[in-house]
Design a protein around this motif. Structure first.
Motif, PDB file in Angstrom:
ATOM      1  N   LYS A  79      63.528-116.330 -40.742  1.00 18.29           N
ATOM      2  CA  LYS A  79      62.295-115.475 -40.947  1.00 18.29           C
ATOM      3  C   LYS A  79      62.149-115.527 -42.466  1.00 18.29           C
ATOM      4  CE  LYS A  79      62.958-114.230 -36.586  1.00 18.29           C
ATOM      5  NZ  LYS A  79      62.179-113.946 -35.528  1.00 18.29           N
ATOM      6  N   ALA A 121      59.240-108.792 -37.572  1.00 14.78           N
ATOM      7  CA  ALA A 121      59.991-109.877 -37.808  1.00 14.78           C
ATOM      8  C   ALA A 121      59.442-110.924 -38.505  1.00 14.78           C
ATOM      9  CB  ALA A 121      60.618-110.106 -36.449  1.00 14.78           C
ATOM     10  N   GLN A 122      58.369-111.142 -38.031  1.00 18.87           N
ATOM     11  CA  GLN A 122      57.612-112.540 -38.997  1.00 18.87           C
ATOM     12  C   GLN A 122      56.632-111.943 -39.981  1.00 18.87           C
ATOM     13  OE1 GLN A 122      56.035-115.334 -35.674  1.00 18.87           O
ATOM     14  NE2 GLN A 122      57.512-114.490 -34.272  1.00 18.87           N
ATOM     15  N   SER A 177      63.459-108.367 -38.864  1.00 22.82           N
ATOM     16  CA  SER A 177      64.645-109.289 -38.752  1.00 22.82           C
ATOM     17  C   SER A 177      65.027-109.970 -39.859  1.00 22.82           C
ATOM     18  CB  SER A 177      64.258-110.132 -37.475  1.00 22.82           C
ATOM     19  OG  SER A 177      65.357-111.225 -37.510  1.00 22.82           O
ATOM     20  N   GLY A 183      66.843-107.898 -35.549  1.00 22.10           N
ATOM     21  CA  GLY A 183      65.511-107.234 -35.276  1.00 22.10           C
ATOM     22  C   GLY A 183      65.500-106.981 -33.940  1.00 22.10           C
ATOM     23  N   THR A 184      66.189-107.355 -32.855  1.00 20.64           N
ATOM     24  CA  THR A 184      66.277-106.873 -31.639  1.00 20.64           C
ATOM     25  C   THR A 184      66.461-105.500 -31.577  1.00 20.64           C
ATOM     26  OG1 THR A 184      66.344-109.289 -31.008  1.00 20.64           O
ATOM     27  CG2 THR A 184      66.658-107.314 -29.199  1.00 20.64           C
ATOM     28  N   ASP A 230      56.059-104.563 -35.007  1.00 23.40           N
ATOM     29  CA  ASP A 230      57.262-105.736 -35.019  1.00 23.40           C
ATOM     30  C   ASP A 230      56.897-106.565 -36.082  1.00 23.40           C
ATOM     31  OD1 ASP A 230      59.008-107.749 -34.747  1.00 23.40           O
ATOM     32  OD2 ASP A 230      58.663-107.992 -32.540  1.00 23.40           O
TER      33      ASP A 230
HETATM   34  C1  LIG Z   1      62.810-113.001 -34.358  1.00 21.85           C
HETATM   35  C2  LIG Z   1      62.153-112.033 -33.840  1.00 21.85           C
HETATM   36  C3  LIG Z   1      62.898-110.760 -33.173  1.00 21.85           C
HETATM   37  C4  LIG Z   1      64.093-110.693 -32.930  1.00 21.85           C
HETATM   38  O1  LIG Z   1      65.012-110.617 -34.085  1.00 21.85           O
HETATM   39  P1  LIG Z   1      66.431-110.817 -34.140  1.00 21.85           P
HETATM   40  O2  LIG Z   1      66.767-110.631 -35.542  1.00 21.85           O
HETATM   41  O3  LIG Z   1      66.697-112.340 -33.825  1.00 21.85           O
HETATM   42  O4  LIG Z   1      67.054-110.112 -32.938  1.00 21.85           O
HETATM   43  C5  LIG Z   1      61.777-109.846 -32.691  1.00 21.85           C
HETATM   44  N1  LIG Z   1      60.331-109.971 -32.524  1.00 21.85           N
HETATM   45  C6  LIG Z   1      59.808-111.106 -33.318  1.00 21.85           C
HETATM   46  C7  LIG Z   1      58.194-111.304 -33.083  1.00 21.85           C
HETATM   47  C8  LIG Z   1      60.630-112.141 -33.717  1.00 21.85           C
HETATM   48  O5  LIG Z   1      59.914-113.149 -34.227  1.00 21.85           O
END
Ligand SMILES: *Cc1c(COP(=O)(O)O)cnc(C)c1O
Length: 370
Positions: free
Chosen positions: A191, A164-165, A186, A58-59, A162
């Motif tokens: 997650k 990811a969550q 991510s 996710g990064t 973003d």
């Molecule tokens: C987990 C997360 C990321 C990064 O994801 P990774 O797969 O661990 O690199 C970025 N932004 C948010 C808000 C996250 O919770």
């Protein structure tokens, strides 16, 4: 009791996941194999976007998005101070300047009014060029994209979501991952949709941005892999992780219903004693975290009572971006973002996953009512 019980989920899906992994081992296409394409297509359909590009995590998904939007030195990128470090880290990593913004107390997400004030300040100071906003769907709840889009339009800024969550969340039926110019997620195991290692994805409706990210994830490749037309990364989603995600995605809609049921039980039992998560009308959360604040304080006491009852808890987030040592050169002061500061001192998160059973929920609720 586990904070997030990945083992229970695996037991539920074991035969399907094992079979999928075996298929990859048999065909041997470990890098960008057929499962990656199949997953990308299924994700595009689920999220409701034209393009999904599987990446290493996710990064990287965030970094690749900034690179595709040509954000770099001299540019200002606005984001929430109340998030996981990666959201802000990538801004500095590509040489741009992070500008932090305070949050709304009710949703924990970026406050659009404060966002506009920060943009105006950057413009009036004239040191950096406002370029993009990274909005975070914190704890699973999408940010206020109506308001954010209006502001982005007014100041000609790009939006990166973003998710990811937030993956699995929605606003009036429109899924997280479909907001902004580019969205990211991510597949880190914890997650809402996680794999068994690192993984991530970028979503967009823009053909040019999609083509750029496809190139950037393989060393900036041109028409062939040994013709490099730009500086990129090595950031592909593993075939085995894609295979695992195909089975997890098939189960994901049902898991979201189970998460919602856990959230409903927590809310019913806890709302008189805690600020429970607020979900605006028309919004749905993917419940990446169930984060609460005691109405009358005493977070540490509550957490230690739960610890004695062997119930895991966590603080997301106890240290805002503007307080991180890595960002000390930005010269923020602790009191710059009063709402986020207050939240960092008062929030904590309860066990939350689709396989939390009624008995376990009762144990958490009973321990908190002591
Ligand atoms: C987990 C997360 C990321 C990064 O994801 P990774 O797969 O661990 O690199 C970025 N932004 C948010 C808000 C996250 O919770």
């Amino acid at each position: 009791m586990q904070f997030i019980d990945l083992q229970k989920q695996y037991q539920h899906l074991k035969s399907r996941i094992d079979q999928r992994i075996q298929t990859v081992l048999d065909h041997g296409k470990y890098i960008l194999g057929p499962e990656v394409k199949e997953l990308e297509e299924k994700l595009s359909e689920y999220v409701g976007v034209k393009h999904t590009i599987g990446v290493a995590n996710g990064t990287d998904a965030l970094q690749l998005s900034l690179m595709a939007l040509d954000v770099g030195p001299g540019d200002a990128v606005f984001t929430t101070t109340f998030t996981f470090f990666a959201t802000a880290e990538v801004i500095s990593l590509i040489g741009a300047h992070p500008i932090f913004v305070d949050i709304e107390e009710k949703t924990y997400n970026i406050d659009p009014n404060k966002l506009e004030k920060e943009i105006q300040t950057v413009i009036s100071e004239g040191k950096f060029t406002p370029k993009a906003i990274i909005a975070v769907d914190l704890f699973g709840l999408p940010a206020d994209y109506d308001a954010i889009s209006t502001i982005a339009g007014k100041y000609r800024l790009k939006i990166i979501e973003d998710a990811a969550q937030g993956f699995g969340g929605s606003i009036n039926g429109k899924m997280a991952g479909s907001f902004g110019d580019i969205a990211t997620t991510s597949f880190f195991p914890a997650k809402p949709l996680g794999c068994y290692g690192d993984g991530g994805a970028v979503f967009t409706n823009d053909d040019n941005l999609a083509a750029k990210i496809i190139s950037l994830r393989v060393h900036g490749k041109g028409t062939d892999k040994y013709d490099n037309v730009r500086i990129g990364l090595n950031s592909r989603l593993d075939t085995i992780q894609a295979a695992i995600l195909l089975e997890k995605l098939a189960e994901f809609p049902r898991e979201l219903e189970l998460r919602q049921a856990v959230a409903d039980s927590y809310r019913a039992a806890l709302h008189n004693q805690f600020h429970v998560p607020y979900v605006p009308e028309g919004y749905a959360s993917s419940w990446a975290q169930y984060t609460i604040r005691p109405l009358e304080g005493f977070r540490a006491e509550y957490m230690s009572i739960l610890k004695e009852a062997r119930i895991p808890t966590a603080i997301y987030y106890g240290k805002n971006m503007h307080e991180q040592t890595a960002f000390s050169s930005l010269n923020y002061k602790k009191c710059d973002f009063p709402v986020a500061d207050d939240m960092a001192r008062s929030v904590f998160s309860l066990p939350m996953h689709p396989y939390l059973d009624e008995e376990e929920i009762k144990i958490v609720i009973n321990a908190l009512s002591k």
